[in-house]
Design a protein around this motif. Structure first.
Motif, PDB file in Angstrom:
ATOM      1  N   ARG A  30     -54.985 -32.952   5.080  1.00 11.78           N
ATOM      2  CA  ARG A  30     -53.725 -32.212   5.029  1.00 11.78           C
ATOM      3  C   ARG A  30     -52.592 -33.121   4.557  1.00 11.78           C
ATOM      4  O   ARG A  30     -52.671 -34.341   4.640  1.00 11.78           O
ATOM      5  N   VAL A  31     -51.564 -32.455   4.042  1.00 11.48           N
ATOM      6  CA  VAL A  31     -50.328 -33.197   3.832  1.00 11.48           C
ATOM      7  C   VAL A  31     -49.213 -32.362   4.452  1.00 11.48           C
ATOM      8  O   VAL A  31     -49.217 -31.130   4.343  1.00 11.48           O
ATOM      9  N   ASN A  32     -48.321 -33.043   5.155  1.00 16.06           N
ATOM     10  CA  ASN A  32     -47.243 -32.320   5.826  1.00 16.06           C
ATOM     11  C   ASN A  32     -46.010 -32.305   4.932  1.00 16.06           C
ATOM     12  O   ASN A  32     -45.538 -33.355   4.495  1.00 16.06           O
ATOM     13  N   ILE A  33     -45.498 -31.111   4.652  1.00 14.23           N
ATOM     14  CA  ILE A  33     -44.322 -31.008   3.782  1.00 14.23           C
ATOM     15  C   ILE A  33     -43.070 -31.440   4.544  1.00 14.23           C
ATOM     16  O   ILE A  33     -42.253 -32.193   4.047  1.00 14.23           O
ATOM     17  N   ILE A  34     -42.987 -31.001   5.791  1.00 14.78           N
ATOM     18  CA  ILE A  34     -41.851 -31.435   6.639  1.00 14.78           C
ATOM     19  C   ILE A  34     -42.165 -31.081   8.096  1.00 14.78           C
ATOM     20  O   ILE A  34     -42.954 -30.167   8.362  1.00 14.78           O
ATOM     21  N   GLY A  35     -41.544 -31.830   9.019  1.00 17.79           N
ATOM     22  CA  GLY A  35     -41.789 -31.603  10.456  1.00 17.79           C
ATOM     23  C   GLY A  35     -42.661 -32.728  10.978  1.00 17.79           C
ATOM     24  O   GLY A  35     -43.821 -32.531  11.318  1.00 17.79           O
ATOM     25  N   VAL A 273     -34.598 -38.911  20.068  1.00 15.68           N
ATOM     26  CA  VAL A 273     -34.337 -37.502  20.388  1.00 15.68           C
ATOM     27  C   VAL A 273     -33.634 -36.829  19.204  1.00 15.68           C
ATOM     28  O   VAL A 273     -33.992 -35.719  18.798  1.00 15.68           O
ATOM     29  N   ARG A 274     -32.659 -37.539  18.630  1.00 19.99           N
ATOM     30  CA  ARG A 274     -31.919 -36.939  17.510  1.00 19.99           C
ATOM     31  C   ARG A 274     -32.861 -36.641  16.351  1.00 19.99           C
ATOM     32  O   ARG A 274     -32.761 -35.602  15.711  1.00 19.99           O
ATOM     33  N   HIS A 275     -33.814 -37.542  16.086  1.00 18.93           N
ATOM     34  CA  HIS A 275     -34.761 -37.242  15.012  1.00 18.93           C
ATOM     35  C   HIS A 275     -35.504 -35.936  15.285  1.00 18.93           C
ATOM     36  O   HIS A 275     -35.573 -35.059  14.430  1.00 18.93           O
ATOM     37  N   VAL A 276     -36.056 -35.820  16.476  1.00 21.64           N
ATOM     38  CA  VAL A 276     -36.910 -34.654  16.764  1.00 21.64           C
ATOM     39  C   VAL A 276     -36.097 -33.359  16.690  1.00 21.64           C
ATOM     40  O   VAL A 276     -36.537 -32.361  16.096  1.00 21.64           O
ATOM     41  N   VAL A 277     -34.898 -33.403  17.265  1.00 19.75           N
ATOM     42  CA  VAL A 277     -34.079 -32.190  17.308  1.00 19.75           C
ATOM     43  C   VAL A 277     -33.649 -31.779  15.891  1.00 19.75           C
ATOM     44  O   VAL A 277     -33.756 -30.608  15.508  1.00 19.75           O
ATOM     45  N   THR A 278     -33.213 -32.746  15.091  1.00 15.89           N
ATOM     46  CA  THR A 278     -32.761 -32.388  13.738  1.00 15.89           C
ATOM     47  C   THR A 278     -33.956 -32.022  12.851  1.00 15.89           C
ATOM     48  O   THR A 278     -33.864 -31.149  12.001  1.00 15.89           O
ATOM     49  N   GLU A 279     -35.086 -32.667  13.080  1.00 11.72           N
ATOM     50  CA  GLU A 279     -36.280 -32.384  12.260  1.00 11.72           C
ATOM     51  C   GLU A 279     -36.764 -30.945  12.512  1.00 11.72           C
ATOM     52  O   GLU A 279     -37.137 -30.246  11.587  1.00 11.72           O
ATOM     53  N   ASN A 280     -36.747 -30.529  13.769  1.00 16.68           N
ATOM     54  CA  ASN A 280     -37.138 -29.139  14.062  1.00 16.68           C
ATOM     55  C   ASN A 280     -36.257 -28.157  13.304  1.00 16.68           C
ATOM     56  O   ASN A 280     -36.756 -27.184  12.722  1.00 16.68           O
ATOM     57  N   ALA A 281     -34.959 -28.429  13.306  1.00 13.59           N
ATOM     58  CA  ALA A 281     -34.035 -27.540  12.593  1.00 13.59           C
ATOM     59  C   ALA A 281     -34.344 -27.560  11.088  1.00 13.59           C
ATOM     60  O   ALA A 281     -34.306 -26.527  10.414  1.00 13.59           O
TER      61      ALA A 281
END
Ligand code: GLA
Length: 393
Positions: A30-35, A273-281
């Motif tokens: 697999r390749v992940n596009i984002i997230g 935390v900021r990475h995870v929260v902004t990445e989800n968005a």
């Protein structure tokens, strides 16, 4: 596939005698596009299954032993279904024995089999060769035992195998997309509900190019496990600080919560935390951009994801940064980022179709000039997920 099947059959006959009634399964990388690093925080991911895959040829052998040969590694191994995997021997065997053990932990009765494995997923290259191996085995074992296991359950069993028997506390993204990938679509997965939506992805006017840095840093899995721990600490702290809200995972935080956390959390935990929260968005926005075929918006989100992984989550490395910076400077590029766990492995670049050739050429040259390493480059499109090609009989 026919050539590969013939090669597997030949090897099978050479090692175990007859290949009559040989079963075949396959599972893609697999390749992940984002997230990235959102799956174990119960967040969102947007990967695709790719053409590179792992094929397993197998047949019940009437015993409680599993005899396995990897054509990729040119190694053989054997283990008993009645013993807990020892973790000894070649690393790839841990995945095979781990899947057998995790299936049995889930009370699925297995029978001994002879197996031959053939893979085209680059090993340890960030395209999830381990999940491809786990999932193809997780289809082969029950098939040989004549049992049917639901796919979501199989994804969790494979994740469990890697967590328990390979020492990597991975999330479920890789195994899930290997099982649920579709041709022409990205898989937008909610890692809390384990529900997914297929997001149509045409690769006519723009393409995804995957560049392998050819670097594999040793600390990848220890740093990965450390990041997970920091996220768990982030959840505890955030639920104490934001006492009115229920915070069971970083998924429960919104970008608007960050300002209230910044002064309270230690700086490193806050950045994670900021990475995870902004990445989800970003994943949610990226899925919308993809549906609208808005490649400019998608590219901007990919760039922001890379910066966040580099600066806040700190899982990039000089080679990944070099590869991404080279891509950013090329004509026709909408966006580029590291993909997968980090500390080496691959980048993914979204580029307009008429600039694919120049991108591949220039990246190969410049990356070599800057780092002295030779990259592998693949143009990827969403492909179908894992399947039992033929059951053993
Ligand atoms: C590895 C893990 C996945 C995921 C990614 C980072 O590939 O196996 O579960 O956490 O890293 O997004």
């Amino acid at each position: 596939m026919l050539d590969r099947e013939n090669a597997i059959r030949l090897k099978f006959r050479e090692l175990y005698g007859s290949d009559q009634g040989l079963g075949l399964t396959r599972a893609p990388g697999r390749v992940n596009i984002i997230g990235e690093h959102t799956d174990y925080n119960q967040g969102y991911v947007l990967p695709i299954a790719i053409a590179q895959d792992t094929v397993v040829g197998f047949k019940p052998n009437g015993s409680r032993r599993v005899n396995v040969h990897s054509m990729t590694m040119e190694e053989s191994a054997s283990f008993s279904l009645d013993e807990t995997p020892s973790g000894e021997g070649p690393r790839w065997v841990r995945y095979v024995a781990g899947v057998a053990a995790a299936l049995q932990d889930a009370r699925i009765e297995l029978a001994g089999i002879d197996m031959v494995i053939h893979s085209t997923v680059p090993v340890g290259g960030g395209l999830s060769s381990s999940a491809a191996l786990e999932v193809s085995c997780a289809l082969a074992f029950p098939s040989a035992a004549g049992v049917d296991v639901e796919r979501k359950k199989l994804a969790l069993i494979c994740q469990d195998a890697e967590n328990k028997y390979a020492g990597m506390r991975c999330g479920v993204m890789d195994q899930y997309v290997a099982l649920f990938g579709r041709e022409g679509a990205a898989v937008k997965l909610d890692c809390r509900s384990l529900e997914h939506e297929l997001v149509p992805l045409s690769t006519e006017t723009a393409k995804f190019v995957v560049c392998d840095t050819s670097i594999r840093h040793e600390l990848a899995s220890s740093e990965y496990n450390k990041r997970r721990q920091t996220c768990e600490r982030g959840v505890q702290e955030a639920s104490r600080i934001l006492s009115g809200e229920s915070v069971n995972a970083l998924r429960d935080l919104e970008p608007g919560d960050l300002s209230g956390l910044e002064t309270e959390l230690d700086p490193v935990t806050f950045k994670r935390v900021r990475h995870v929260v902004t990445e989800n968005a970003r994943v949610l926005e990226a899925a919308r951009a993809m549906k609208a075929e808005n490649y400019i918006a998608l590219g901007v989100l990919m760039d922001a994801s890379h910066e966040s992984l580099r600066d806040d989550y700190e899982v990039s490395c000089p080679e990944l940064d070099a590869m991404v910076e080279i891509a950013w400077s090329q004509p026709g590029v909408y966006g580029s980022r590291m993909t997968g766990g980090g500390f080496g492995g691959c980048t993914i670049t979204l580029v307009s179709s008429d600039h694919v050739d120049s991108l591949c050429k220039n990246v190969a040259l410049s990356y070599r000039e800057r780092t002295g390493n030779v990259p592998s480059i693949y143009v990827c499109a969403p492909e179908k997920g894992a399947e039992v090609i033929s059951p053993a009989f």
